[in-house]
Design an enzyme around this catalytic site. Structure first.
Site, PDB file in Angstrom:
ATOM      1  CG  HIS A 269      23.363   6.218  32.460  1.00 42.80           C
ATOM      2  ND1 HIS A 269      23.328   6.792  31.205  1.00 42.80           N
ATOM      3  CD2 HIS A 269      23.566   7.220  33.344  1.00 42.80           C
ATOM      4  CE1 HIS A 269      23.490   8.105  31.335  1.00 42.80           C
ATOM      5  NE2 HIS A 269      23.637   8.388  32.620  1.00 42.80           N
TER       6      HIS A 269
ATOM      7  CD1 TRP B 296      28.588  15.786  31.010  1.00 46.29           C
ATOM      8  CD2 TRP B 296      29.780  17.656  30.813  1.00 46.29           C
ATOM      9  NE1 TRP B 296      28.298  16.568  32.095  1.00 46.29           N
ATOM     10  CE2 TRP B 296      29.012  17.730  32.002  1.00 46.29           C
ATOM     11  CE3 TRP B 296      30.607  18.720  30.485  1.00 46.29           C
ATOM     12  CZ2 TRP B 296      29.051  18.827  32.847  1.00 46.29           C
ATOM     13  CZ3 TRP B 296      30.640  19.810  31.330  1.00 46.29           C
ATOM     14  CH2 TRP B 296      29.872  19.863  32.498  1.00 46.29           C
TER      15      TRP B 296
END
Length: 104
Positions: free
Chosen positions: A22, A77
């Site tokens: 992230h 994903w």
């Protein structure tokens, strides 16, 4: 503006990797999410349970439902499914949370 919260489930021992990925989030993914009316998005980790708590604010006419079909989201994903609980389509397993209190 709507407030929306949900939880996801991180695999044991993957907190550092989740944060690293992230920290390097793709600019095109950030642009996509913002373009769907999402703002003030944060994810928090409960290190005792490996539960991720996500909170975001979205416009009343948000396009979050369209995100599932976008190739950038599907790539993200695929990039993340090895470190967290995922559905057969690669999306993270999520559980919506119900707001029971808000102080403005």
């Amino acid at each position: 503006m709507q407030r929306y919260a949900f939880k996801m489930f991180l695999n044991t021992g993957e907190a550092h990797e989740y944060r690293r990925r992230h920290d390097e989030i793709w600019p095109d993914l950030k642009t996509l999410i913002r373009g769907k009316g999402v703002r003030n998005y944060s994810i928090h980790l409960d290190p005792e349970t490996n539960v991720l708590f996500a909170y975001l604010e979205r416009s009343d006419d948000h396009g979050m439902d369209d995100l599932t079909m976008h190739p950038v989201m599907q790539r993200w994903w695929a990039h993340m499914k090895d470190i967290m609980a995922a559905n057969p389509d690669g999306s993270p397993v999520t559980s919506p949370l119900i707001e029971v209190f808000h102080l403005e």
